[in-house]
Every structure is written in structure tokens, then in C-alpha cells.
Write an enzyme that holds these catalytic residues in place. Structure first.
Site, PDB file in Angstrom:
ATOM      1  N   SER A  35      74.446-118.248  48.060  1.00 53.67           N
ATOM      2  CA  SER A  35      75.597-117.353  48.257  1.00 53.67           C
ATOM      3  C   SER A  35      76.382-117.711  49.517  1.00 53.67           C
ATOM      4  O   SER A  35      75.826-118.213  50.489  1.00 53.67           O
ATOM      5  CB  SER A  35      75.118-115.905  48.398  1.00 53.67           C
ATOM      6  OG  SER A  35      74.540-115.466  47.211  1.00 53.67           O
ATOM      7  N   GLU A  58      75.183-105.785  37.514  1.00 61.18           N
ATOM      8  CA  GLU A  58      76.405-105.910  36.715  1.00 61.18           C
ATOM      9  C   GLU A  58      76.540-107.333  36.157  1.00 61.18           C
ATOM     10  O   GLU A  58      76.876-107.526  34.982  1.00 61.18           O
ATOM     11  CB  GLU A  58      77.621-105.561  37.576  1.00 61.18           C
ATOM     12  CG  GLU A  58      77.748-104.070  37.903  1.00 61.18           C
ATOM     13  CD  GLU A  58      76.671-103.547  38.844  1.00 61.18           C
ATOM     14  OE1 GLU A  58      76.138-104.323  39.652  1.00 61.18           O
ATOM     15  OE2 GLU A  58      76.354-102.342  38.754  1.00 61.18           O
ATOM     16  N   GLU A 113      64.339-117.081  39.080  1.00 53.83           N
ATOM     17  CA  GLU A 113      64.393-116.042  40.104  1.00 53.83           C
ATOM     18  C   GLU A 113      64.305-114.665  39.463  1.00 53.83           C
ATOM     19  O   GLU A 113      63.613-113.775  39.933  1.00 53.83           O
ATOM     20  CB  GLU A 113      65.697-116.156  40.904  1.00 53.83           C
ATOM     21  CG  GLU A 113      65.875-115.035  41.923  1.00 53.83           C
ATOM     22  CD  GLU A 113      67.071-115.247  42.841  1.00 53.83           C
ATOM     23  OE1 GLU A 113      67.983-115.998  42.459  1.00 53.83           O
ATOM     24  OE2 GLU A 113      67.078-114.659  43.932  1.00 53.83           O
TER      25      GLU A 113
END
Lengths: 358, 389
Positions: free
Chosen positions: B111, B359, B226
Site C-alpha cells: 500500500s 468493500e 493473505e
């Protein structure tokens, strides 16, 4: 750990049951039948029971059955849930045969196991495995008197298995009156006994309790099959239906609802398989397995059917579209053999999570 | 020889009571009992995953040390399966053994401030320089970077291609002088995660995993693993948070109320549904790599952890008003059931964000499992350098 998957034989069984139901039980035929004088599809029931030979899957071959197990019965129920077929399999092959297998009297067993006879357990369909049973009295000459309401699959039954006075009795000549039922594809009936001749099958309530527990556990597989039909039908529709210049299924708000429903369905498959395996192997964990499966799948089927209606929009509200058949079956199944809330409360005892003292 | 016999043989040759912890773990790896589904020579036996439980039970009964998976979750759950699938033979031999024994801790440099849910938009650049790559950029939410020896890293190697196609996958040496790790304090008070600044970091081309430009595809293996690693482990009934809450319920009748009882029973039911769902997934997966279905476990786990941790704080009543410690620390383990109720409540908020937000996971399920169409997008086919920012 139990085997939560399907064996090759179970998958073959599924294919043949599904093929038969696809050919002989389209939604239009169910709709045409459900308001008529014969709500059950008896030719289809004969094809399933004796043609495919699924009537007595779990009954040993020596007693006239197929020598399989309740795991295979659960697979048949998944397919019957997927098609909401109006056949008395649940009453006869699940409730009826479980009770008969637990009785020492074996006279009726081969007939019901072969599909030559159709039976059901004469209790209100809402009866939970640990709930009180209807009051039916036994007369001096062994006749029965009483009234049992909302019995599932009693209309086409040749023989009723009636709990009375702590035991279980076989009755062939009761008065059976059709009710107007919420579920159009498994119609209920009231049973009236008025000095009706009966034959005692067991002098204790073990067979009835076993039938109710097994029924509650295996109903989860029917609810799973029903939920899967609702999910896949809705997904299919949302891929076709276009609004705002795009497929409706590309809107994230709808995708997320279906992803959540899929997640619950995946869980439903795990717990339904676990319950079927526990019942088939007489596992010491059976009571918990059944309560977990019914508490989860009872709610799952209703949610799937409700999502199916909503996401189909106006067409889902019509009589013509089969979605309502699934909603009605799902809602009735939610009450059948104990509500999800009842089964959750059962877990309080089974998992030692005591109710607060008053 | 079956795994049970092999395990007993290991124990006979290396008595846990008299063997150094690390020596025992290395011997276990070399015996193929680290992760039995890995190939021989790489800590495994090429056996079905399900047989690991046999090994683990034998070793636990003998009081053998384990590799403390809470310290090395990223290595075990994400780096290792990726290296196994896409790594060269040299990379597998170099990295897997110390990864498994815990001698080398791994972290994940994926990220970025501008690339979270839209991970493929990442902008950290890797520029070829002979047989090295020079990396510059900024990564964020990097758990345990402060303890890590190695990182799996995604960097952009071709900005002229559309965003999914110009990314490559590397192993980054966290001791390189160009790597700077700064703690990032979380709402729990501690700093489990970090910001990582990469300035002129030199990575040998031999530490690239998979082909140049195929980093996105390699990363899918990491991410699918993961999601199974978070929430997909085999646990006994009442393993995890539900066991903690249920024990409090049993021990402290004065805290009980009917409303909490109903929520507890629902939580117990849901925990059991998730436990059996994971069990069924593992039975399907006896070998091979998890697919997008793994997202299901992570999604379900996050929801349950948040529900139960919230319930626990309420159940504790007045005690729930307290908190164990706000002191800023940099923990070296990740333990969702550690510390006290308040910490567990706050830490659980991360469960639906880390490793793909709930989401995004719903999108993954809807598109890759159910086959629903993607949202119309404007960014997929443009060169990365021309994307609107």
C-alpha cells in the site's frame, strides 16, 4: 473431522435427481398444480421414489432400502429445495423413515423404503425437536382420538405415524383435511382421529424425537438448495437486466448484497454438510450440529428468497414468476421443526452459555 | 513412511527438552514437517495440507517449540506461498528456511498513500541499473516493518503501460541504507504499522519474483493467501475471541442480561458457522493455492471479530470503561486476541480494512466468484503516467 465435501457417488445422485426434476418439474407446472385439487405431483413422486429409487436411501438393503446414508438423503433434499418440487419426500423419507427405523416394529419399513407406501409423522410442522407433542388419547381397544393440525405431507400419505400417550402408532384411516397453506408446494393438512383404529409401533417417544431432530438437521440441506436457486437466479437476472445504460449487476450496491448472500450460503453449505454427516454417523456432536445448521440455514433461505424478490424488482412481485414459490417455502421452512431463534436458544444449554437468572 | 512416523522420528532424534529451539525448528524444516504440503527439500513432503494437523498434534503433545506464527504471519501467510509459486530455485533455497524458522521476519510493502484499495495505481518506481533496480517511493500501513529483515515489494517498472501491467514484484532488503521505517501510531495507542520511505534502494535483479511487468499477477497469489491467512486457520470450537467472551459469560453471572445473551448465542452460532466454513475450504484445498473464495473467510472473520469484541466491552460493564495502556509501543507480534477487551475492540476495527477492505472483498466475490460485471471504469486501459490524479 467430518467429511464436509460431496463424494463422487453423491454428485452422481445429485445429477440424476436434478435431471429428473428439470425435465418433469418446471416452475410453470408447479404453478399450474398448486391451486388445483391435487397439489402434490404424485407421478413425479413415483418416478423419484421407485424409478430413481431414492425413497429409502438411508435404509439398509436387508430392510428394503438402498443401503446408503443420511448424507445422500441430504443431497436429494438440496435438489428438492432447489426445485421446490411438490413431492412428499420430506414427510415420508425423512420424518417417516427415521421414526420407523427407530421402532422395533418393522412391518411398515420395507413398503415406505421402497416408495410403495407413503408415510408422514403426524405432528404440527412447526414442532421443534424438544417441544411438546399434540395430545392424542389412546382408547381401551387401542383406538386413537384427537386432532393434529398443520401436518406436512399428510395429504398424499397412505399411513400416518401418530405420537399418542408417549408412544407411536400407525394409522391408515384418519380424516385428513387440506389447509390453505402459506407454502404452496408443501401443503399442510389437519388430521382428525375419532376412535380411529391404530397399531402401536413403539411405547416410548424415542422414534418421534429422533425423527424431529433428524428432520431439523436435514431440512437445512433443503434450505441450502433453495437459497442457492435464489442466489444463482438473481445473479443470472442481474447480468441480463439493463438500466441506466448498463447491466444492473454492475452496480456496487447490488453486488455487495449478493456477495454477502453468497457468503452466508457458503456457510450454509458447511453447516448443512456437518449436520448431515453427524446424523449419518451418529456423532456425539449431533445435537449441536443440528441446532447450528437449522439456526443458520432457516434464516439463510428466507434472506435469499427475500433478496431474490427485491432484486428482481416488479417481476419478482408477480404470480407468474416462480420467486414467490421459494419465498413461501423458505418462510414456512423457517418455522418448521423449530425457528432459528428456538435453535439458537437450544445452544444455550448445549454450549453451556446459561440464560441470565431472573 | 507416513507423517506421524516421520514426526516421531524427528522427536526421537531431537528431543525437544534437550535441543536448542532454533536447532529443533531447523531440523523440523529439514525433515519436511514444517509445512507438509510444500515440496521435499523446502520444508515439506508434497503431502496433503490436511496432514499438517497430524504433525502439529504430535509435536504439541511432545512439548516441542513452535515457530511463533504471531511474529511471522506475513512471511508464512503471504511471502512464502508467493515465493513457492513464482520464485526461482535459488530464491526458494535462500528465503524459505529462515522465513519458516522465524530467523528472518518479513513485511509487506504494497500500500501507498495514493494506492490503497486501488493498489494497482501504486507509484513507487523501480528503475533498471545494470543487474540491479533502483527503487524510490513511499509505502504505508506496513505492519512489523520495524522488526523485518525482508519485505515483499510492489514497484512500477513501466509507467507507460496501463496500471495493472507495469508493476513488478521484488524482495527488498530492509537493512538497505535507503530504507527508512517510521512508526505510525494507531488508534490502539501502539504502532504495529509504519510508514516506509524508499530512497535509492538497490535491489539485485536476482531478487525479482516473477517476470518484469507481471507483478500484479504475482501479487494476486499473495493477496489470496493473505485473505486465507487472516481468518482461515484451523481452530477448535470456541477458538479465538468467542472463547474469551464465552468464558467471561460463564465465570461472571452478575454481568449477564437477556439482550446480551441473545447476541452471545448469535455470536457463538456465527463463530461455529465460520469455523466449519474454514474447515470445508481446507478440505477442498487439500493442496494447491486458494482462489478468490478465500476472501469469504476474511470477510466473515472481520464481521464476527468486530461484533464479538464490541459485545465483550459491553458485557464487562464498568470494567469496559477502562483501557489497559495507551503507551506508544512497537509490538513485534500481531495477536487479535491479545491484551484486554478495549484493545481487542479497537484492534478489530482494522480487520475489515487490512488485507483488502471488506468493500473490496465484496467486489472480488461478486466479480470473480459470482461473475457479475465490473463497474464501468475509465482508468483500466490508459498508460499509468496519464491517469487523472
Amino acid at each position: 473431522m467430518s467429511d464436509l465435501l460431496y463424494s463422487e457417488i453423491e454428485e452422481e445422485l445429485r445429477s440424476s435427481v436434478r435431471a429428473l426434476l428439470t425435465d418433469h418439474c418446471p416452475p410453470s407446472a408447479i404453478l399450474a398444480r398448486c391451486e388445483g385439487p391435487e397439489p402434490y405431483d404424485l407421478p413425479l413422486w413415483r418416478s423419484l421414489a421407485t424409478g430413481l429409487g431414492v425413497a429409502g436411501l438411508q435404509v439398509p438393503e436387508s430392510l428394503g432400502g438402498a443401503g446408503a446414508s443420511l448424507r445422500e438423503v441430504a443431497v436429494v433434499l438440496e435438489e428438492l429445495g432447489r426445485s421446490v418440487a411438490p413431492v412428499p419426500y420430506f414427510g415420508s423419507s425423512v420424518l417417516g423413515l427415521t421414526a420407523l427405523l427407530a421402532c422395533e416394529d418393522r412391518e411398515l419399513l420395507p413398503g415406505v423404503a421402497s416408495g410403495a407406501l407413503t408415510a408422514t409423522l403426524a405432528v404440527p410442522f412447526s414442532t421443534a425437536p424438544d417441544a411438546a407433542l399434540p395430545s392424542v388419547s389412546v382408547g381401551p381397544s387401542g383406538t386413537l382420538t384427537g386432532r393434529i393440525t398443520s401436518v406436512a405431507d399428510a395429504l398424499p400419505a397412505d399411513v400416518l405415524l401418530v405420537p399418542a400417550d408417549g408412544g407411536l402408532y400407525a394409522v391408515e384411516t384418519a380424516t385428513v383435511t387440506r389447509r390453505t397453506s402459506l407454502d404452496l408446494t408443501r401443503q399442510l393438512a389437519d388430521v382428525t382421529l375419532d376412535g380411529t383404529p391404530a397399531r402401536q409401533l413403539a411405547s416410548h417417544d424415542g422414534p418421534v424425537r429422533q425423527a424431529l431432530l433428524t428432520g431439523a438437521g436435514l431440512l437445512a440441506s433443503e434450505q441450502l438448495g433453495l437459497a442457492e436457486w435464489c442466489l444463482s437466479t438473481t445473479v443470472g437476472y442481474l447480468k441480463e437486466r439493463r438500466q441506466f445504460g448498463r447491466q444492473v449487476g454492475s452496480f456496487q450496491a447490488l453486488k455487495h448484497r449478493l456477495a454477502d448472500l453468497w457468503l452466508e450460503t457458503v456457510g450454509g453449505r458447511a453447516v448443512a454438510r456437518y449436520a448431515a454427516d453427524a446424523l449419518a454417523t451418529d456423532s456425539p456432536d449431533t445435537a449441536i450440529a443440528v441446532a447450528v445448521a437449522q439456526a443458520h440455514c432457516g434464516a439463510l433461505a428466507v434472506r435469499a428468497a427475500e433478496e431474490c424478490i427485491q432484486l428482481h424488482g416488479g417481476i419478482g412481485m408477480t404470480w407468474e414468476h416462480p420467486a414467490h414459490l421459494y419465498l413461501k417455502r423458505a418462510k414456512a421452512d423457517q418455522l418448521a421443526l423449530g425457528t432459528p431463534g428456538h435453535h439458537r436458544n437450544t445452544l444455550a444449554d448445549l454450549a453451556d452459555l446459561p440464560v441470565p437468572s431472573p | 513412511m507416513d507423517v506421524r512416523e516421520l514426526t516421531r522420528e524427528l522427536l526421537a532424534e531431537h528431543d525437544p527438552a534437550g535441543t536448542d529451539r532454533l536447532d529443533f525448528l531447523r531440523a523440523r524444516f529439514d525433515a519436511g514437517l514444517a509445512w507438509v504440503h510444500f515440496p521435499p527439500g523446502l520444508g515439506g513432503l508434497g503431502a496433503p495440507r490436511s496432514e499438517q494437523a497430524v504433525v502439529d498434534a504430535e509435536l504439541a503433545a511432545a512439548g516441542a517449540p513452535d515457530n511463533d506464527p504471531r511474529r511471522i504471519g506475513i512471511g508464512l501467510g503471504m511471502a512464502a506461498p508467493t515465493i513457492l509459486r513464482y520464485g526461482t530455485e535459488e530464491q526458494k533455497q535462500r528465503f524459505l528456511r529462515p522465513l519458516w524458522t522465524g530467523e528472518e521476519v518479513w513485511c509487506q510493502l504494497f500500500s501507498e498513500p495514493g494506492a490503497g484499495s486501488d493498489l494497482a495505481a501504486l507509484g513507487t518506481r523501480a528503475v533498471r541499473d545494470g543487474d540491479h533496480w533502483v527503487v524510490d517511493g513511499q509505502k504505508v500501513w506496513t505492519s512489523i516493518a520495524h522488526a523485518a529483515r525482508w519485505a515483499i515489494l510492489l514497484a512500477r517498472t513501466d509507467p507507460d503501460l496501463p496500471k495493472h501491467r507495469g508493476i513488478s514484484y521484488f524482495v527488498c532488503d530492509m537493512t538497505d541504507p535507503g530504507v527508512e521505517v517510521r512508526p505510525l501510531r494507531q488508534l490502539t495507542g501502539e504502532a504495529e504499522f509504519n510508514e516506509v520511505f524508499l530512497t535509492g534502494v538497490r535491489i539485485p535483479d536476482a531478487h525479482r519474483i516473477g517476470a518484469v511487468g507481471e507483478g500484479w499477477q504475482v501479487a494476486q497469489t499473495t493477496l489470496n493467501n493473505e485473505r486465507v491467512a487472516i481468518g482461515g486457520q484451523a481452530i477448535p470450537r470456541e477458538g479465538g475471541l468467542i472463547g474469551v467472551v464465552a468464558d467471561t459469560w460463564r465465570a461472571r453471572p452478575e454481568l449477564r442480561s437477556h439482550e446480551l445473551h441473545q447476541r452471545l448465542l448469535k455470536g457463538w452460532l456465527d463463530a461455529e458457522v465460520i469455523r466449519l466454513t474454514g474447515e470445508r475450504l481446507r478440505q477442498q484445498l487439500t493442496s494447491g493455492q486458494p482462489g478468490p473464495e478465500g476472501a469469504a473467510m476474511k470477510l466473515a472473520f472481520a464481521r464476527l471479530a468486530q461484533e464479538l469484541s464490541g459485545l465483550e466491552v459491553e458485557l464487562l460493564g464498568e470494567q469496559g470503561l477502562g483501557y489497559d495502556d495507551w503507551t506508544m509501543t512497537r509490538p513485534e507480534v500481531v495477536d487479535f486476541t491479545g491484551r484486554e477487551a478495549g484493545y481487542r475492540y479497537l484492534r478489530a476495527k482494522g480487520n475489515s480494512i487490512e488485507g483488502g477492505s471488506s468493500e473490496i472483498l465484496r467486489n472480488v466475490i461478486a466479480e470473480r466468484v459470482l461473475g457479475l460485471p465490473a463497474e464501468p471504469r475509465t482508468d483500466k486501459d490508459l498508460p499509468w503516467k496519464d491517469l487523472p490524479r
